[in-house]
Scaffold this active site. Sequence first.
Site, PDB file in Angstrom:
ATOM      1  N   GLU A 194     -10.891 -39.422  28.280  1.00  0.00           N
ATOM      2  CA  GLU A 194      -9.703 -39.081  29.074  1.00  0.00           C
ATOM      3  C   GLU A 194     -10.026 -38.757  30.538  1.00  0.00           C
ATOM      4  O   GLU A 194      -9.744 -37.676  31.048  1.00  0.00           O
ATOM      5  CB  GLU A 194      -8.984 -37.867  28.465  1.00  0.00           C
ATOM      6  CG  GLU A 194      -8.464 -38.112  27.099  1.00  0.00           C
ATOM      7  CD  GLU A 194      -7.545 -37.000  26.632  1.00  0.00           C
ATOM      8  OE1 GLU A 194      -7.600 -35.896  27.187  1.00  0.00           O
ATOM      9  OE2 GLU A 194      -6.764 -37.239  25.711  1.00  0.00           O
ATOM     10  N   GLU A 386      -7.059 -41.777  20.032  1.00  0.00           N
ATOM     11  CA  GLU A 386      -6.526 -40.482  19.604  1.00  0.00           C
ATOM     12  C   GLU A 386      -5.010 -40.575  19.453  1.00  0.00           C
ATOM     13  O   GLU A 386      -4.356 -41.159  20.311  1.00  0.00           O
ATOM     14  CB  GLU A 386      -6.813 -39.362  20.622  1.00  0.00           C
ATOM     15  CG  GLU A 386      -8.246 -38.971  20.746  1.00  0.00           C
ATOM     16  CD  GLU A 386      -8.445 -37.829  21.720  1.00  0.00           C
ATOM     17  OE1 GLU A 386      -7.504 -37.042  21.948  1.00  0.00           O
ATOM     18  OE2 GLU A 386      -9.553 -37.743  22.296  1.00  0.00           O
TER      19      GLU A 386
HETATM   20  C1  BGP Z   1      -7.181 -34.543  23.958  1.00  0.00           C
HETATM   21  C2  BGP Z   1      -8.691 -34.368  23.747  1.00  0.00           C
HETATM   22  C3  BGP Z   1      -9.086 -34.063  22.349  1.00  0.00           C
HETATM   23  C4  BGP Z   1      -8.072 -33.224  21.578  1.00  0.00           C
HETATM   24  C5  BGP Z   1      -6.621 -33.569  21.902  1.00  0.00           C
HETATM   25  C6  BGP Z   1      -5.634 -32.594  21.304  1.00  0.00           C
HETATM   26  O1  BGP Z   1      -6.909 -34.329  25.289  1.00  0.00           O
HETATM   27  O2  BGP Z   1      -9.353 -35.576  24.116  1.00  0.00           O
HETATM   28  O3  BGP Z   1     -10.356 -33.439  22.434  1.00  0.00           O
HETATM   29  O4  BGP Z   1      -8.333 -31.879  21.723  1.00  0.00           O
HETATM   30  O5  BGP Z   1      -6.431 -33.589  23.284  1.00  0.00           O
HETATM   31  O6  BGP Z   1      -5.471 -31.521  22.194  1.00  0.00           O
HETATM   32  P1  BGP Z   1      -5.481 -30.041  21.641  1.00  0.00           P
HETATM   33  O7  BGP Z   1      -6.759 -29.910  20.894  1.00  0.00           O
HETATM   34  O8  BGP Z   1      -5.405 -29.160  22.836  1.00  0.00           O
HETATM   35  O9  BGP Z   1      -4.271 -29.944  20.756  1.00  0.00           O
END
Ligand code: BGP
Length: 487
Positions: A194, A386
Amino acid sequence: MNKLNTGFQEGFLWGGATAANQIEGAFDVDGKGLSTSDMAAYKDPYAEGVVNNFTFNVNSTELKDYLNNPEKYLFPKRWGIDFYHRYKEDIALFAEMGFKVFRLSISWVRIFPTGLEDEPNEAGLAFYDAVFEECAKYGIEPLVTISHYEMPITLTEKYNGWISREIIPLFEKYSRVLFNRYKNKVKYWITFNEMNMNLNSLYTGAGILEDLVGDKLQAAYQASHHQFLASALVVKAAKEIMPDAKIGCMINQIESYAKTTKPEDQLQALKSNQLNMFYPDVQVRGTYPTYMSRYFEDEGIHIEIHDGDEKILKEGTVDFVSISYYMSHVTEARKDASRLAGTFDSPMKNEYLELSQWDWPIDPIGLRISLLKLYDRYELPLFVAENGLGAKDIVSETGEIHDDYRIDYIRKHILEMKEAVKDGVELMGYTTWGCIDLISCGTSQMSKRYGFIYVDQDDAGVGSLERKPKDSFYWYKKVIETNGEVL
Ligand code: BGP
């Protein structure tokens, strides 16, 4: 005419995604150094002044206190879910679901504890050898993120992270070690997780203590320039060492919708979306897009570009584009809109969308829009690296977890992915985020659960760490068995 796609292709890479700093734990084991993510202390995500419930910024005063008085703070990412010792059990569960691919990241500080060493830490290399061998036992392909929101804290202390060009050769040294070591075990790689999120969190995205830099947007784009160079150099090195490997870039894809049909709002939406597309533009085309020159000019941002940088970018373009997709946003023409990052510029409420328990808008059609837009733009294979629903799961009296809300969320997003494939998009694979419950990136909570597998641990790290399949575990197993036909 191209043949019509009727569904996911044979060999579609179904699986799940994780990140070292959110699952491994064992933060000070076998020679591992301290990473930036080890210093993200638990902060109440709903405390006063915490924006976007993202609590992953750290300033120089906090860092000093964390380093000198760690016992005063909770560092959930330091314990993760103990994947470091339980990886065999976890990978066996992924195999039981039928995973074709498992996305994980390598912790830079397990390989180079401070980032500065000449020689890598053999115990760190051996750990990932064992993980990849476990995956191979089940025919699961690793998809490895080289840097997933973490880097050696030493490089933050010495150079203030990616604001300094000095990090580039250190990242290339680290990556070359990985390629030489794992060239026969890992075929799919992503350079940075990201990369567009530098705009939202200089510390997590680029290891920068923002109180030590001036204008944050200037710092974010200068750091991104250094990461673009590092990514390109690493892609080039990968091609030398692993000619058959596939290397991708990745952004957090958040589609911005115009708040009204007013042309001014449409224009702002286009500009917000450009700020996201900027990142794959550079890594796919190997050059800065012209629209950013105007943006930089208007915002008073000056990127320091050295002679030879453009050649580096041109020679290190990626093979595929990957995205995380969670939500869409709403934007409108207003004086400060362009000043705000293109990813979280204004998560205005969209009256047509439901919100998750963490107020993330749920928009499956936005995923199809994103895939169509990206494929039209690049005509490169895409990968959804993701996508998932963070929710407060409840364990029933009889020990089950009926997460039908998660099944519903993922089903709707898979249906829209399938429509995109029928629209002609070349989609390599889909790794749901948090295929096993893990520590939240933004809030450092365990209670924001994403997994098909429940992990018995609470926000304070208390629990047996026992793994327990949820209803969605058996549902996803069927989805994979039928290559996305039975949903
Ligand atoms: C994205 C990241 C992941 C994951 C996801 C969910 O930005 O790449 O690592 O964490 O977010 O976010 P969160 O864990 O804050 O719910």
